[in-house]
Scaffold this motif. Structure first.
Motif, PDB file in Angstrom:
ATOM      1  N   LEU A 141      30.788  47.389  49.530  1.00  0.00           N
ATOM      2  CA  LEU A 141      32.236  47.217  49.746  1.00  0.00           C
ATOM      3  C   LEU A 141      32.840  46.186  48.784  1.00  0.00           C
ATOM      4  CD1 LEU A 141      32.397  47.309  53.660  1.00  0.00           C
ATOM      5  CD2 LEU A 141      32.915  49.154  52.056  1.00  0.00           C
ATOM      6  N   HIS A 142      32.081  45.131  48.453  1.00  0.00           N
ATOM      7  CA  HIS A 142      32.651  44.107  47.567  1.00  0.00           C
ATOM      8  C   HIS A 142      32.815  44.616  46.142  1.00  0.00           C
ATOM      9  CE1 HIS A 142      31.950  41.411  50.952  1.00  0.00           C
ATOM     10  NE2 HIS A 142      32.936  40.735  50.419  1.00  0.00           N
ATOM     11  N   LEU A 143      31.841  45.398  45.683  1.00  0.00           N
ATOM     12  CA  LEU A 143      31.962  45.962  44.320  1.00  0.00           C
ATOM     13  C   LEU A 143      33.139  46.924  44.251  1.00  0.00           C
ATOM     14  CD1 LEU A 143      28.280  46.688  43.237  1.00  0.00           C
ATOM     15  CD2 LEU A 143      29.800  44.835  42.504  1.00  0.00           C
ATOM     16  N   LEU A 144      33.272  47.707  45.301  1.00  0.00           N
ATOM     17  CA  LEU A 144      34.372  48.680  45.341  1.00  0.00           C
ATOM     18  C   LEU A 144      35.723  47.957  45.388  1.00  0.00           C
ATOM     19  CD1 LEU A 144      34.340  51.737  45.409  1.00  0.00           C
ATOM     20  CD2 LEU A 144      34.364  51.633  47.899  1.00  0.00           C
ATOM     21  N   LEU A 145      35.783  46.906  46.192  1.00  0.00           N
ATOM     22  CA  LEU A 145      37.034  46.138  46.282  1.00  0.00           C
ATOM     23  C   LEU A 145      37.405  45.585  44.908  1.00  0.00           C
ATOM     24  CD1 LEU A 145      39.295  44.854  48.004  1.00  0.00           C
ATOM     25  CD2 LEU A 145      37.811  42.873  48.297  1.00  0.00           C
ATOM     26  N   ARG A 146      36.400  45.147  44.166  1.00  0.00           N
ATOM     27  CA  ARG A 146      36.656  44.606  42.823  1.00  0.00           C
ATOM     28  C   ARG A 146      37.315  45.678  41.940  1.00  0.00           C
ATOM     29  NH1 ARG A 146      31.656  43.440  39.153  1.00  0.00           N
ATOM     30  NH2 ARG A 146      31.913  45.669  38.962  1.00  0.00           N
ATOM     31  N   ASP A 147      36.801  46.917  42.006  1.00  0.00           N
ATOM     32  CA  ASP A 147      37.392  47.996  41.195  1.00  0.00           C
ATOM     33  C   ASP A 147      38.838  48.258  41.600  1.00  0.00           C
ATOM     34  OD1 ASP A 147      35.048  48.245  39.900  1.00  0.00           O
ATOM     35  OD2 ASP A 147      34.427  50.113  40.862  1.00  0.00           O
ATOM     36  N   PHE A 148      39.087  48.250  42.912  1.00  0.00           N
ATOM     37  CA  PHE A 148      40.474  48.480  43.358  1.00  0.00           C
ATOM     38  C   PHE A 148      41.385  47.361  42.868  1.00  0.00           C
ATOM     39  CE2 PHE A 148      38.416  51.285  46.524  1.00  0.00           C
ATOM     40  CZ  PHE A 148      39.135  52.429  46.229  1.00  0.00           C
ATOM     41  N   CYS A 149      40.919  46.118  42.986  1.00  0.00           N
ATOM     42  CA  CYS A 149      41.774  44.987  42.562  1.00  0.00           C
ATOM     43  C   CYS A 149      42.074  45.067  41.072  1.00  0.00           C
ATOM     44  CB  CYS A 149      41.084  43.659  42.883  1.00  0.00           C
ATOM     45  SG  CYS A 149      41.058  43.304  44.636  1.00  0.00           S
ATOM     46  N   THR A 150      41.045  45.359  40.269  1.00  0.00           N
ATOM     47  CA  THR A 150      41.239  45.410  38.811  1.00  0.00           C
ATOM     48  C   THR A 150      42.229  46.507  38.440  1.00  0.00           C
ATOM     49  OG1 THR A 150      38.954  44.726  38.589  1.00  0.00           O
ATOM     50  CG2 THR A 150      39.986  45.598  36.616  1.00  0.00           C
ATOM     51  N   THR A 151      42.064  47.676  39.047  1.00  0.00           N
ATOM     52  CA  THR A 151      42.922  48.807  38.661  1.00  0.00           C
ATOM     53  C   THR A 151      44.343  48.620  39.191  1.00  0.00           C
ATOM     54  OG1 THR A 151      40.937  50.157  38.734  1.00  0.00           O
ATOM     55  CG2 THR A 151      43.010  51.342  38.598  1.00  0.00           C
ATOM     56  N   ILE A 152      44.461  48.079  40.397  1.00  0.00           N
ATOM     57  CA  ILE A 152      45.810  47.822  40.933  1.00  0.00           C
ATOM     58  C   ILE A 152      46.526  46.810  40.038  1.00  0.00           C
ATOM     59  CG2 ILE A 152      47.031  46.683  42.844  1.00  0.00           C
ATOM     60  CD1 ILE A 152      44.980  48.151  44.714  1.00  0.00           C
ATOM     61  N   GLU A 153      45.798  45.788  39.622  1.00  0.00           N
ATOM     62  CA  GLU A 153      46.435  44.795  38.743  1.00  0.00           C
ATOM     63  C   GLU A 153      46.908  45.436  37.436  1.00  0.00           C
ATOM     64  OE1 GLU A 153      44.789  40.811  38.312  1.00  0.00           O
ATOM     65  OE2 GLU A 153      44.824  41.122  36.147  1.00  0.00           O
ATOM     66  N   GLN A 154      46.073  46.303  36.864  1.00  0.00           N
ATOM     67  CA  GLN A 154      46.470  46.958  35.595  1.00  0.00           C
ATOM     68  C   GLN A 154      47.738  47.768  35.773  1.00  0.00           C
ATOM     69  OE1 GLN A 154      42.962  49.227  34.720  1.00  0.00           O
ATOM     70  NE2 GLN A 154      41.910  47.505  33.741  1.00  0.00           N
ATOM     71  N   ARG A 155      47.772  48.586  36.840  1.00  0.00           N
ATOM     72  CA  ARG A 155      48.951  49.450  37.032  1.00  0.00           C
ATOM     73  C   ARG A 155      50.185  48.603  37.365  1.00  0.00           C
ATOM     74  NH1 ARG A 155      46.606  51.355  34.316  1.00  0.00           N
ATOM     75  NH2 ARG A 155      44.737  52.562  34.641  1.00  0.00           N
ATOM     76  N   TYR A 156      49.983  47.518  38.104  1.00  0.00           N
ATOM     77  CA  TYR A 156      51.105  46.636  38.469  1.00  0.00           C
ATOM     78  C   TYR A 156      51.679  45.964  37.212  1.00  0.00           C
ATOM     79  CZ  TYR A 156      53.557  42.826  40.929  1.00  0.00           C
ATOM     80  OH  TYR A 156      54.493  41.942  41.393  1.00  0.00           O
ATOM     81  N   LEU A 157      50.792  45.521  36.328  1.00  0.00           N
ATOM     82  CA  LEU A 157      51.279  44.881  35.090  1.00  0.00           C
ATOM     83  C   LEU A 157      51.986  45.902  34.199  1.00  0.00           C
ATOM     84  CD1 LEU A 157      48.341  42.412  34.307  1.00  0.00           C
ATOM     85  CD2 LEU A 157      50.635  41.885  35.178  1.00  0.00           C
ATOM     86  N   GLU A 158      51.497  47.135  34.220  1.00  0.00           N
ATOM     87  CA  GLU A 158      52.190  48.189  33.456  1.00  0.00           C
ATOM     88  C   GLU A 158      53.593  48.415  34.021  1.00  0.00           C
ATOM     89  OE1 GLU A 158      48.206  50.761  32.255  1.00  0.00           O
ATOM     90  OE2 GLU A 158      49.622  51.582  33.708  1.00  0.00           O
ATOM     91  N   LEU A 159      53.686  48.411  35.334  1.00  0.00           N
ATOM     92  CA  LEU A 159      54.996  48.586  35.973  1.00  0.00           C
ATOM     93  C   LEU A 159      55.948  47.478  35.505  1.00  0.00           C
ATOM     94  CD1 LEU A 159      56.702  50.079  38.105  1.00  0.00           C
ATOM     95  CD2 LEU A 159      55.636  48.646  39.854  1.00  0.00           C
ATOM     96  N   LYS A 160      55.424  46.275  35.439  1.00  0.00           N
ATOM     97  CA  LYS A 160      56.210  45.128  34.961  1.00  0.00           C
ATOM     98  C   LYS A 160      56.617  45.334  33.495  1.00  0.00           C
ATOM     99  CE  LYS A 160      55.715  40.275  36.132  1.00  0.00           C
ATOM    100  NZ  LYS A 160      54.781  39.286  36.669  1.00  0.00           N
TER     101      LYS A 160
END
Ligand code: BTN
Length: 256
Positions: free
Chosen positions: A172-191
């Motif tokens: 679960l922790h490794l998976l959470l890391r992938d979600f956080c990284t990808t969400i951050e990328q898409r969020y910064l793109e939105l910005k």
């Protein structure tokens, strides 16, 4: 409680992991109401939620210790409050992207806030926004993903998990890391003004996009094709050559 450091810039740099809580969304809300200074990107994850919440006042049920239930605090003040659905799009494509890497392209975004694998629900998103006038103060992005759970109550239908699909058990922790990284990328793109690009990606991963589909609209059944989503997040359906916009409660996919 524990703190971890992930590789991104801010999403997941401050993680609070809780053994048991009513709801991770509520937990952030309570901290903010006490004026706790929480950095953007703070993640609250829980092993167990005893009052997990879904859209439309539904419950979110998740077997303790088996799944991901977490919330992320974001400050999307660069968007106007009437652009709220852009955040929903950015989060949905990020989650879909991580899941599709594991289970392939049968993983789709089901409007307005679900991720489906074929005809079964794999994940749900509950974004709660705090607005004042023209300001978007914060968003609490709650995400529930069925990961290692293999048995579901019989009254919950059309539900699945990564383990049911792949027969693998996930960290679960490794998976959470992938979600956080990808969400951050898409969020910064939105910005960085990439909303149009996100929208194209969203449509190409949208459940039943441009396919003949039966919908339930109030008490009626109608056939149509999804052609898009408007800026308020309403679903655009072509019915008999006319485009109609529906808010989430006004339309549903006809059950088989
Ligand atoms: C839905 O499908 O209706 C949305 C489900 C969202 C569930 C997540 S789990 C983490 C966060 N805390 C909650 O109480 N709900 C969200």
């Amino acid at each position: 409680m524990q703190n971890n450091t992930f590789s991104g810039l801010f999403v997941g740099q401050n993680i609070i992991a809780l053994p048991r809580i009513d709801s991770t969304n509520n937990y952030i809300k309570n901290l903010l109401s006490k004026s706790e200074p929480l950095p953007e990107g703070t993640v609250i994850m829980a092993e167990e939620q005893y009052a997990g919440r879904g859209q439309f006042n539904n419950q979110w049920l998740s077997e303790p210790g088996k799944n991901l239930t977490f919330s992320i605090l974001l400050f999307p003040s660069f968007l106007h409050p009437n652009q709220q659905f852009l955040l929903n799009i950015a989060i949905s494509i990020a989650i879909n992207e991580v899941l599709a890497k594991i289970i392939g392209s049968a993983c789709k975004i089901k409007w307005p806030n679900d991720i489906f694998f074929n005809e079964a629900k794999l994940a749900g998103i509950l974004i709660e926004n705090n607005l004042s006038g023209r300001n978007w103060n914060h968003a609490i992005v709650g995400i529930g993903i069925n990961v290692n759970q293999t048995e579901f109550p019989s009254y919950i239908q059309n539900v699945t998990s990564l383990k049911q699909i792949t027969s693998h058990t996930f960290d679960l922790h490794l998976l959470l890391r992938d979600f956080c990284t990808t969400i951050e990328q898409r969020y910064l793109e939105l910005k960085n003004h990439r909303a149009q690009h996100h929208y194209s990606f969203y449509l190409s991963n949208l459940y039943r996009y441009n396919e003949h589909t039966e919908f339930q609209i109030h008490q009626d059944y109608k056939e149509g094709k999804i052609v898009g989503v408007d800026e308020r997040g309403s679903l655009l359906i072509n019915i008999g050559g006319e485009i109609h916009a529906f808010a989430p409660k006004e339309v549903s996919f006809r059950k088989a």
